[in-house]
Motif scaffolding. Structure first.
Motif, short mmCIF file in Angstrom:
data_model
loop_
_atom_site.label_atom_id
_atom_site.label_comp_id
_atom_site.label_asym_id
_atom_site.label_seq_id
_atom_site.Cartn_x
_atom_site.Cartn_y
_atom_site.Cartn_z
N ALA A 125 0.75 15.99 65.18
CA ALA A 125 2.02 15.26 65.15
C ALA A 125 2.07 14.05 66.08
N ARG A 126 1.34 14.10 67.17
CA ARG A 126 1.46 13.04 68.18
C ARG A 126 1.15 11.67 67.58
N THR A 128 2.96 10.15 65.35
CA THR A 128 3.45 10.05 63.97
C THR A 128 4.95 10.36 63.93
N GLU A 129 5.54 10.18 62.76
CA GLU A 129 6.96 10.48 62.59
C GLU A 129 7.28 11.96 62.78
N ALA A 130 6.26 12.80 62.67
CA ALA A 130 6.49 14.24 62.83
C ALA A 130 6.97 14.59 64.24
N ALA A 132 9.25 13.41 66.03
CA ALA A 132 10.71 13.41 66.14
C ALA A 132 11.32 14.74 65.69
N LEU A 133 10.55 15.52 64.94
CA LEU A 133 11.05 16.81 64.45
C LEU A 133 10.82 17.94 65.44
N ALA A 203 10.67 19.26 56.38
CA ALA A 203 10.27 17.88 56.68
C ALA A 203 8.97 17.84 57.48
N ALA A 207 5.69 15.97 56.38
CA ALA A 207 5.06 14.95 57.22
C ALA A 207 3.56 15.16 57.30
N TYR A 208 3.11 16.41 57.48
CA TYR A 208 1.68 16.69 57.52
C TYR A 208 1.04 16.42 56.15
N GLU A 214 -1.82 10.02 52.57
CA GLU A 214 -2.07 8.65 52.99
C GLU A 214 -3.56 8.41 53.29
N ARG A 304 18.90 19.91 61.09
CA ARG A 304 19.45 18.70 60.49
C ARG A 304 20.56 19.02 59.50
#
Length: 414
Positions: A125-126, A128-130, A132-133, A203, A207-208, A214, A304
């Protein structure tokens, strides 16, 4: 087929993590599921990366506890009477493995996986957008009976001493200050400070999965039940056509045995159903972190989507329709604890946790089938142990030295 290619069956947190780790080690990977990533059991849970969970759930052995469960009126455990014959064999083995000496061996093996969970999630996760979760707020277990609180504190001290688990003990006043909108007092609480709280578990899985896609990974819809040999490799039917690879990983959670049985491997996997429902909060009320009310047996977690109310375990036939009686029992009690407002959704979510009688997941080669691998049976900890499992299995598949000994989780132990 590429020299190093794999089909990963199952796009929950475990399957997505396996696919991502294999891809980063040079595999060409197809991730296949009948639905989108994270839409199975990874969708509904307490949203905790549980570094403190070094003790898997043992089968209860105290007569009073067994009588309570047998009454079938609890919030934390429920069962369909007609389903019980199908659970006799795995539950007897579960009871046998929960004998104190055997249970200690399970704890030792289980804790070695749990000890890695934060580092392995953060490694993915570090940056990346993950990130924030992932909230570093831990969670609290509330108590109102001195006997239960004393026993829990003693076990927490042991977990800290033996397994490096951190916690803070709160008295009633400290608890009220930490969670000022609780409607009733409690004798005290244990705040497990290490775990990460996930604001949206679905989410996080997405994300993963997004990282995997990608980087060139393929995510396809298909039917895992069509898996068959294709020369020295494997073929499965995707929605857009057949998919082939040199190796296959079965990471289908509670449904894994439906595939492995046809390959000659039928581990004693059994499912525990769970439910969740989201609520708003009245006025300016807040819940700062997830709380589990021990005497009531439910978890409330700020997400959320709202405050998620989750239940414990329900034993039912796989094809039985949802029966969220535990939510119906829990909701009025939860409303006495926290100022819940309206329900956010009309229909509760239901999922199935894949459990094994010895409380350990199945990670490693599928017996008797070259190029086939197992990654299932994580019970309540699929979200917690997905990245750990992904790294461990990918290292095994490449013949690398595993960062954790895989011996206790081998498939042929059953």
């Amino acid at each position: 087929m590429a020299l190093r290619s794999a089909i990963v069956l199952g796009a929950g947190m475990v399957g997505v993590s396996v696919a991502l780790h294999l891809q980063r080690r040079g595999y060409e990977v197809v991730l296949l599921d009948r639905q989108g990533p994270g839409e199975g059991a990874s969708f509904g849970n307490g949203g905790l990366i549980q570094r403190e969970a070094v003790y898997p759930h043992p089968f209860p052995r105290a007569l009073a506890e067994l009588r309570r469960i047998a009454g079938n009126r609890a919030i934390d455990v429920a069962y369909h009477p007609l389903a019980l014959p199908g659970f006799v064999s795995p539950l007897l083995r579960y009871w046998w493995n929960s004998e104190p000496t055997r249970y200690l061996q399970a704890v030792l093996a289980y804790s070695r996986l749990i000890a890695t969970c934060l580092d392995e999630h953060l490694a993915l996760a570090r940056g990346t957008e993950a990130m924030a979760l992932l909230r570093p707020i831990g969670w609290m277990r509330l108590f109102n009976e001195p006997r239960l609180l004393d026993a829990a504190l003693a076990q927490a001290e042991t977990a800290w001493r033996d397994y490096g688990v951190n916690f803070t003990a709160l008295d009633s006043q400290a608890l009220a200050e930490a969670e000022p909108h609780l409607l009733v007092g409690r004798l005290g609480a244990i705040h497990w400070t290490d775990p990460l709280s996930v604001s949206d578990p679905h989410a996080l899985t997405l994300a993963y999965a997004g990282m995997f896609a990608e980087a060139g990974g393929s995510i396809v819809l298909g039917d895992a039940a069509t898996l068959q040999r294709a020369g020295a490799g494997w073929r499965v039917q995707g929605k857009a056509g057949p998919v082939e690879a040199a190796e296959v990983v079965v990471a289908l959670g509670a449904a894994s045995v439906e595939v492995t049985r046809r390959l000659g491997y039928a581990p004693p996997l059994f499912g525990k159903r769970g439910y969740h429902l989201h609520f708003g909060l009245r006025g300016n009320a807040t819940l700062n972190r997830p709380v589990l009310d021990t005497e009531s047996g439910f978890l409330l977690a700020p997400m959320r989507a709202g405050i998620r109310l989750t239940t414990g375990a329900e034993f039912a036939r796989p094809d039985a329709p949802p029966s969220p009686v535990q939510l119906e029992r829990a909701e009025p009690v939860a409303r006495q604890l926290l100022p819940l407002a309206e329900r956010v959704e009309d229909k509760p979510w239901m999922g199935v946790r894949p459990c094994t009688p010895d409380m350990l997941p199945v990670i490693g080669p599928l017996p008797g089938q070259q190029g086939a691998w197992c990654a299932f049976g994580h019970a309540h900890q699929g979200l917690t142990l997905g990245p750990t499992t992904g790294r461990l299995l990918s290292e095994m598949m490449l013949g690398e030295a595993p960062f954790v000994s895989p011996e206790p989780y081998r498939a042929d132990r059953f």
